[in-house]
Design an enzyme around this catalytic site. Sequence first.
Site, PDB file in Angstrom:
ATOM      1  N   HIS A  17       9.449  32.532  49.448  1.00  0.00           N
ATOM      2  CA  HIS A  17       9.821  32.790  50.847  1.00  0.00           C
ATOM      3  C   HIS A  17      10.764  31.697  51.355  1.00  0.00           C
ATOM      4  O   HIS A  17      11.735  31.972  52.055  1.00  0.00           O
ATOM      5  CB  HIS A  17       8.575  32.811  51.741  1.00  0.00           C
ATOM      6  CG  HIS A  17       7.557  33.861  51.400  1.00  0.00           C
ATOM      7  ND1 HIS A  17       6.229  33.594  51.208  1.00  0.00           N
ATOM      8  CD2 HIS A  17       7.695  35.208  51.217  1.00  0.00           C
ATOM      9  CE1 HIS A  17       5.570  34.709  50.945  1.00  0.00           C
ATOM     10  NE2 HIS A  17       6.435  35.700  50.929  1.00  0.00           N
ATOM     11  N   LYS A  41      -5.532  45.486  55.977  1.00  0.00           N
ATOM     12  CA  LYS A  41      -5.563  44.475  54.904  1.00  0.00           C
ATOM     13  C   LYS A  41      -5.853  43.129  55.562  1.00  0.00           C
ATOM     14  O   LYS A  41      -4.993  42.576  56.234  1.00  0.00           O
ATOM     15  CB  LYS A  41      -4.183  44.461  54.218  1.00  0.00           C
ATOM     16  CG  LYS A  41      -4.191  44.024  52.769  1.00  0.00           C
ATOM     17  CD  LYS A  41      -2.855  44.335  52.110  1.00  0.00           C
ATOM     18  CE  LYS A  41      -1.824  43.251  52.340  1.00  0.00           C
ATOM     19  NZ  LYS A  41      -0.529  43.506  51.710  1.00  0.00           N
ATOM     20  N   ARG A  90      12.991  40.127  44.013  1.00  0.00           N
ATOM     21  CA  ARG A  90      12.767  39.335  42.794  1.00  0.00           C
ATOM     22  C   ARG A  90      13.175  40.093  41.540  1.00  0.00           C
ATOM     23  O   ARG A  90      13.630  39.501  40.575  1.00  0.00           O
ATOM     24  CB  ARG A  90      11.282  38.965  42.667  1.00  0.00           C
ATOM     25  CG  ARG A  90      10.841  37.916  43.624  1.00  0.00           C
ATOM     26  CD  ARG A  90       9.358  37.893  43.787  1.00  0.00           C
ATOM     27  NE  ARG A  90       8.933  39.029  44.578  1.00  0.00           N
ATOM     28  CZ  ARG A  90       7.760  39.138  45.152  1.00  0.00           C
ATOM     29  NH1 ARG A  90       6.856  38.207  44.983  1.00  0.00           N
ATOM     30  NH2 ARG A  90       7.449  40.187  45.868  1.00  0.00           N
ATOM     31  N   SER A 128       2.833  35.494  46.591  1.00  0.00           N
ATOM     32  CA  SER A 128       1.630  34.999  47.266  1.00  0.00           C
ATOM     33  C   SER A 128       0.390  35.290  46.417  1.00  0.00           C
ATOM     34  O   SER A 128      -0.517  34.465  46.335  1.00  0.00           O
ATOM     35  CB  SER A 128       1.470  35.655  48.646  1.00  0.00           C
ATOM     36  OG  SER A 128       2.514  35.261  49.499  1.00  0.00           O
TER      37      SER A 128
END
Length: 162
Positions: A17, A41, A90, A128
């Site tokens: 990030h 979530k 990514r 993460s």
Amino acid sequence: MSTWLYPGSFDPVTMGHMDIIARASRLCDRLLVAVLKNDAKKGTFSVEERLDFLRRSTGRWPNVEVFAFSGLTVELLRQTQADAVLRGLRNVNDFVFEQQVAMVNRGLDPQAETLLMMSSPTVSHISSSMVLSVGLHGGSLSGLVPDAVLEDISRKLSHPMG
Ligand code: ADP
């Protein structure tokens, strides 16, 4: 004056990030980093912790603002009058997902623009969820999360109940 909106879970913020935030903050005038609250979530870190980690990690950039939001990204775009949503890429898996999200957002608001920024090769393996699994098993998070919050993230993950 260009304003970009960078939304995500940031649970927790990683060097991936940070790579996007550092590079984007040089390209736009204002960068709005939004921690999206997702009631379905719960997440590992509270929204307050995620905001605190992000603010401590981005304090050196005066044009970066960090806040929380619950609702649709296109609604946040409208409220903030940002020019575009920024997301990091990514790999091809990210691309497939981000393309779908961008098309849904475009369907909800034909004005909604999405910018995709390739991650730097040095951090393209970081997520993460990877940080969580390393930290929960007591591994070093050095280089995976910003130095400013390394100790706090490591402590919380090694004592999840504490
Ligand atoms: P979300 O749950 O919305 O995907 P994340 O916090 O996982 O939230 O990611 C927020 C944004 O940051 C996404 O655009 C994601 O692709 C991007 N991102 C996450 N890790 C990296 C990384 N290592 N390099 C570049 N972009 C990344």
